[in-house]
Every structure is written in structure tokens, then in C-alpha cells.
Design an enzyme around this catalytic site. Structure first.
Site, PDB file in Angstrom:
ATOM      1  N   GLU A  95       0.849  -1.190   0.000  1.00  0.00           N
ATOM      2  CA  GLU A  95       0.000   0.000   0.000  1.00  0.00           C
ATOM      3  C   GLU A  95       0.884   1.240   0.000  1.00  0.00           C
ATOM      4  O   GLU A  95       1.139   1.838   1.034  1.00  0.00           O
ATOM      5  CB  GLU A  95      -0.948   0.024   1.215  1.00  0.00           C
ATOM      6  N   SER A  96       1.444   1.577  -1.179  1.00  0.00           N
ATOM      7  CA  SER A  96       2.165   2.822  -1.452  1.00  0.00           C
ATOM      8  C   SER A  96       3.673   2.758  -1.221  1.00  0.00           C
ATOM      9  O   SER A  96       4.317   1.825  -1.699  1.00  0.00           O
ATOM     10  CB  SER A  96       1.502   4.008  -0.740  1.00  0.00           C
ATOM     11  N   CYS A 107      -1.967   3.797   1.591  1.00  0.00           N
ATOM     12  CA  CYS A 107      -3.363   3.947   1.184  1.00  0.00           C
ATOM     13  C   CYS A 107      -4.210   2.850   1.817  1.00  0.00           C
ATOM     14  O   CYS A 107      -3.785   2.186   2.760  1.00  0.00           O
ATOM     15  CB  CYS A 107      -3.463   3.914  -0.345  1.00  0.00           C
ATOM     16  N   SER A 118       2.053   0.806  -8.627  1.00  0.00           N
ATOM     17  CA  SER A 118       2.851   1.723  -7.810  1.00  0.00           C
ATOM     18  C   SER A 118       4.244   1.859  -8.395  1.00  0.00           C
ATOM     19  O   SER A 118       4.773   0.899  -8.975  1.00  0.00           O
ATOM     20  CB  SER A 118       2.963   1.228  -6.359  1.00  0.00           C
ATOM     21  N   HIS A 147       0.901   6.238  -7.528  1.00  0.00           N
ATOM     22  CA  HIS A 147       0.080   5.106  -7.085  1.00  0.00           C
ATOM     23  C   HIS A 147      -1.277   5.209  -7.763  1.00  0.00           C
ATOM     24  O   HIS A 147      -1.857   6.300  -7.838  1.00  0.00           O
ATOM     25  CB  HIS A 147      -0.058   5.098  -5.560  1.00  0.00           C
TER      26      HIS A 147
END
Length: 345
Positions: free
Chosen positions: A66-67, A81, A239, A252
Site C-alpha cells: 500500500e504505497s 493507502c 505503484s 500510485h
């Protein structure tokens, strides 16, 4: 608008440290001496993992599930995120830094307005709760603190900012550095489809598929000087981190219809004519990859030299500035928040 889906809007945390140990300063590694196991423990608390990484002589860059995570000798930036619990990283990071002889001297937390706020877990259920968590987690020496929600003309698009600093870092040491954070929604559907794996493409690794997406979308042309570390998710999503000398950029993408989202972030120096010159072109290229119907831009800088260039970059693309808010923050300087919509809206 979908009732539920993946939260694209990231939470971003930037922590600065200082130390008096000459050996730590001489080797210029500082926080980069943190072993991977320690970083994994921090990320476990946040609820994300490392999927790819790249480094140079200046810093380490990690693509996360997540990022992104960036580790400099005296600075850490984590951007996550989804339903990650980013603020749970503060205490362990302070602990690990202390073991290296480093102390926290400033903090900056920023985010936009969540698409799915009710899906967020504690401590991210509201900005009020986030501020309480930050106030509780930070050491007392960071006594200069400010929290603010920077508005726009719509209630669904605000910029949430919290900064804190000790007495000696109210004006940041890297006062020449600017950060530009772009949040894009309602992406062009044809362009967004490029961030889905093709049928039968699930056999490719995320690294291989990511490189293909970087090429076919034009992301690789945004800053040709950068070394790119990219990753594609199954069945969709993308990403990347780009690194060039001590500068980074990151993108992203959450491409699903109904809650499509993409972010672009870059840093530069107001004293570097090359950085300033490239900013307009870089922003234009990044936005054209997605052609969003709406976007916001937050520019953080000690001076007011950068944010007017944002409008100069975006208006020729058919984007109209709908609102502009500015405020001053300890350890950050000036933050300017601008919102744009495509003229067709």
C-alpha cells in the site's frame, strides 16, 4: 459513486531526526542503518509489506503493498493507502531511531478527504482522532504544533495537515526543498484500463508487469533521468518510485470505475534551476497519463516560488483552478492547497 471499494487517498507521514554522534554523521547513513527486520516490524504495525525496493547513495526507496516508504539518513517518509494504520508507525520509529542515537525533531502528517471514510480503522476514523493520536505519540520537545483542515469549494475535497516541531527546527533545515502532492480522481476510463492486468497476465510477476505498465502508460517518460522501481498488482493497480540523486517521485494508481484514483508526488529544490524548470513539464506529463476530471495539488515549501507554477502547468491541459487556500505551519513553512476540475465539468 460506489458504496465501497479500495481507498486510494493516501495518508502521508514525514519524520525528521537529528543526532550529535559524530560517527553517525560521518558515515552519513543514520536511519539507513535500520535493519530490514526492524522496518518490517514497523510496517506490520501499519499493516503493509515491502514488495520491491531500490536505493542509491542518498536514500532507500521501497514500494509497499500500500504505497511507499523512503528512508534518508535523518528523514523517513511513509505514504500508505487503503485501510492502513499509518500513525501506528510513529512510536516504533522513534524507538529504533533512538537506538541509533537519533531524536525526533519534527513531524508532518497530511492527507486528503477519504472516499470511504467509514471504512477507516482507528486511529483514522476522523481527523480529530488522528490529531489526538499524533499529540499522544510525539515527544514533549515537539512543542510547536498545529493542526488544520484546509478547505476547498467542495466539502468532499479538503487537505488535512498536522505539523509539530521542536524549538530549533521551526524553520526546517531543508528549507529549500519543496514537496508537491497531486491527488487525481475520476480518471479517464480508457487510460485507467491500462492499469489492469490483461487476461491471462496473472502469471507474470508484479515486477515484470509493472515495467510493462510503466512503458505503455508513458510513466517512464515523466522523468527520464529517474531510476524506476515499479510494481503491478493483481488484478489491477500500480505503484512506482523514481529516484534521481537525492530526489524522489512516486505514483500510485487505483483504476476501478466509480472510485478511480491516482497520486503523483515529487520533491525538488527552489535553489536548483533545473528542478524548477522541470516541474511544469513533469506535472503536465503526470496528469496527462490519467486525464482526471478532478484533482488537487498541495505544495509545501518555505517560500511562495513554487505553487504559482502549478497553475501554469495545469491550465493549458484544460483544467480550471476552482479554489486555493494557504497557511503556515511549524517545520513545514507554507502549504498551498489548490483544487482543479476539467473545464467540461
Amino acid at each position: 459513486m460506489a458504496m465501497s471499494g479500495f481507498e486510494g487517498y493516501e495518508k502521508r507521514l514525514e519524520l525528521h531526526f537529528f543526532g550529535d554522534d559524530p560517527a553517525m554523521l560521518d558515515n552519513n547513513l543514520g536511519l539507513r542503518l535500520l535493519d530490514f527486520e526492524s522496518l518490517e516490524q514497523v510496517l506490520n504495525a501499519v499493516q503493509c509489506t515491502v514488495v520491491s525496493a531500490v536505493a542509491n547513495q542518498y536514500f532507500d526507496a521501497y514500494v509497499l503493498s500500500e504505497s511507499s516508504l523512503f528512508v534518508y539518513p535523518t528523514k523517513i517518509i511513509i505514504k500508505t493507502c487503503g485501510t492502513t494504520q499509518l500513525l501506528k508507525s510513529i512510536r516504533p520509529l522513534i524507538h529504533y531511531a533512538c537506538n541509533l542515537g537519533l531524536s525526533l525533531c519534527s513531524c508532518r502528517y497530511t492527507r486528503g478527504t477519504f472516499i470511504f471514510p467509514k471504512a477507516q480503522p482507528s486511529p483514522h476514523t476522523s481527523f480529530k482522532e488522528e490529531v489526538m493520536c499524533l499529540e499522544d505519540a510525539l515527544p514533549n520537545n515537539l512543542c510547536y504544533r498545529k493542526a488544520s483542515v484546509m478547505p476547498s469549494k467542495t466539502t468532499t475535497n479538503s487537505w488535512h495537515v498536522f505539523t509539530a516541531s521542536d524549538e530549533s527546527h521551526i524553520i526546517p533545515n531543508d528549507h529549500d526543498i519543496y514537496t508537491v502532492e497531486v491527488c487525481m480522481t475520476d480518471l479517464d476510463r480508457v487510460l485507467a484500463r491500462k492499469f489492469f492486468l490483461p487476461p491471462g497476465g496473472g502469471n507474470k510477476s508484479g515486477d515484470v508487469a509493472g515495467k510493462e505498465m510503466t512503458k505503455i502508460t508513458g510513466i517512464g517518460d515523466i522523468n527520464p533521468r529517474a531510476m524506476i522501481c515499479d510494481f503491478a498488482f493483481d488484478p489491477c493497480g500500480y505503484s512506482m518510485n523514481g529516484i534521481h540523486n537525492d530526489r524522489y517521485s512516486t505514483i500510485h494508481v487505483t483504476p476501478e470505475d466509480g472510485f478511480s484514483y491516482a497520486s503523483f508526488e515529487c520533491v525538488g529544490s527552489i535553489f536548483d534551476d533545473d528542478d524548477i524548470e522541470h516541474l511544469v513539464g513533469t506535472l503536465r506529463k503526470a496528469v496527462q497519463v490519467f486525464r482526471p476530471a478532478t484533482l488537487s495539488v498541495s505544495t509545501t515549501c518555505a517560500s511562495h516560488e513554487v505553487w504559482p507554477r502549478v497553475t501554469h502547468a495545469l491550465e493549458p491541459l484544460g483544467l480550471k483552478c476552482r479554489s486555493c487556500a494557504a497557511d503556515e505551519f511549524p517545520a513545514a513553512g507554507s502549504i498551498v492547497f489548490q483544487t482543479y476540475t476539467a473545464r467540461r465539468k
